[in-house]
Write an enzyme that holds these catalytic residues in place. Structure first.
Site, mmCIF file in Angstrom:
data_model
loop_
_atom_site.group_PDB
_atom_site.id
_atom_site.type_symbol
_atom_site.label_atom_id
_atom_site.label_comp_id
_atom_site.label_asym_id
_atom_site.label_seq_id
_atom_site.Cartn_x
_atom_site.Cartn_y
_atom_site.Cartn_z
ATOM 1 N N ILE A 136 0.856 -1.173 0.000
ATOM 2 C CA ILE A 136 0.000 0.000 0.000
ATOM 3 C C ILE A 136 0.896 1.227 0.000
ATOM 4 O O ILE A 136 1.864 1.300 0.765
ATOM 5 C CB ILE A 136 -0.957 -0.006 1.207
ATOM 6 C CG1 ILE A 136 -1.885 1.202 1.158
ATOM 7 C CG2 ILE A 136 -0.205 -0.075 2.520
ATOM 8 C CD1 ILE A 136 -3.006 1.144 2.169
ATOM 9 N N CYS A 137 0.609 2.157 -0.884
ATOM 10 C CA CYS A 137 1.464 3.335 -1.036
ATOM 11 C C CYS A 137 0.585 4.520 -1.396
ATOM 12 O O CYS A 137 -0.628 4.397 -1.588
ATOM 13 C CB CYS A 137 2.534 3.098 -2.103
ATOM 14 S SG CYS A 137 1.866 2.797 -3.746
ATOM 15 N N LYS A 138 1.207 5.675 -1.506
ATOM 16 C CA LYS A 138 0.490 6.879 -1.896
ATOM 17 C C LYS A 138 0.097 6.803 -3.373
ATOM 18 O O LYS A 138 0.766 6.154 -4.175
ATOM 19 C CB LYS A 138 1.361 8.110 -1.655
ATOM 20 C CG LYS A 138 1.714 8.348 -0.191
ATOM 21 C CD LYS A 138 2.568 9.590 -0.042
ATOM 22 C CE LYS A 138 2.931 9.832 1.420
ATOM 23 N NZ LYS A 138 3.780 11.047 1.566
#
Length: 284
Positions: A139-141
């Site tokens: 999960i990342c920006k």
């Protein structure tokens, strides 16, 4: 006599049926009729018993379950009524069913077959899901262009491509430079714009310098300081040779200065031998 009168109707009724009602009961249990013949006074066998109950009426004939020449209904296994009530999803890695009952408040669930994570909700605002080729769910920006897999045996750099955030996006696009590691020759993103141009490669976990300027300057400074301390130690040794024979503490001063000179020269050698990582594009 009263007792005989009470029993007489029963005997007369039994006798009326065979002798006209005028006979008397003999000692052998028989009555003498008008003609002198003996007639049995006891009723025939089974006359005093109750009639057997009649059987239940037969059920009305209906249509048979399967008509002749007709195929039977298809087989359907009996299942529990609760068997299909549990919410299930399919694993994105091994396609196995996952029971998410009691886990609907989570964003991801773990598969019991492959032990990988599968999302069941949308990512939080400003985030997105990315799956590494090693099946690790990250999960990342939403504005991230490159991310590194955290698994020790993978450490893969995933290039997500350019992202064009909307005009209302509060998060700016990350700035950085692509660098080729001087140890393993892999490319990684370097975003620390400071005077210390040291970077740790996410692939091999070794430290290198971005460009030659910083390690060269440190090498020259350490070499000059070590050279100065070496000259000082030499002059101190020649200048205090005779007093050192009388005062043993002077030898400790010699050892301390010589140790500092060796440390500085060793540090200069370290900076001179440091690997250099070269950028492949200018700062954006």
């Amino acid at each position: 006599m009263a007792a005989d009168g009470e029993r007489s109707p029963l005997l007369s009724e039994a006798g009326d049926g065979g002798a006209g009602g005028n006979g008397l009961a003999g000692p052998g249990g028989s009555a003498t009729g008008p003609g002198g013949g003996l007639t049995p006074s006891a009723p025939p066998y089974g006359a005093g018993k109750h009639a057997p109950p009649q059987a239940f009426p037969p059920f009305p004939e209906g249509h048979p379950a399967v008509l002749p020449g007709e195929d039977p209904p298809p087989y359907s296994p009996l299942t529990s009524p609760d068997s299909g009530s549990a919410p299930m999803i399919t694993c994105r890695v091994c396609q196995s069913p996952i029971n998410v009952e009691g886990k609907m408040h989570q964003h991801v669930v773990k598969c019991g077959v492959c032990n990988e994570a599968t999302p069941i909700k949308n990512a939080p605002p400003g985030k997105k899901y990315v799956r590494c080729p090693c099946n690790c769910l990250l999960i990342c920006k939403v504005t991230s262009q490159r991310i590194a897999c955290p698994r020790p045996y993978c450490k893969r750099i995933i290039n997500l491509g350019p992202v064009h955030p909307g005009p209302l996006s509060p998060e700016p696009q990350p700035m950085g430079v692509r660098v080729i590691c001087g140890h393993c020759k892999n490319t990684f993103l370097w975003t620390e714009f400071t005077d210390r141009t040291l970077a740790r490669c996410p692939h091999c976990r070794k430290v290198s310098s971005i460009g030659r300027r910083y390690p060269r300057k440190r090498c020259i400074c350490c070499f000059l300081l070590g050279l100065l301390l070496a000259v000082t130690a030499t002059g101190l040794a020649f200048g205090t040779w005779k007093p050192a024979q009388q005062y043993g503490g002077i030898y400790a001063a010699w050892a301390f200065v010589i140790l500092l000179a060796v440390l500085c020269l060793g540090r200069a050698l370290y900076w001179g031998c440091m690997k250099v990582s070269h950028p492949v594009q200018n700062f954006s």
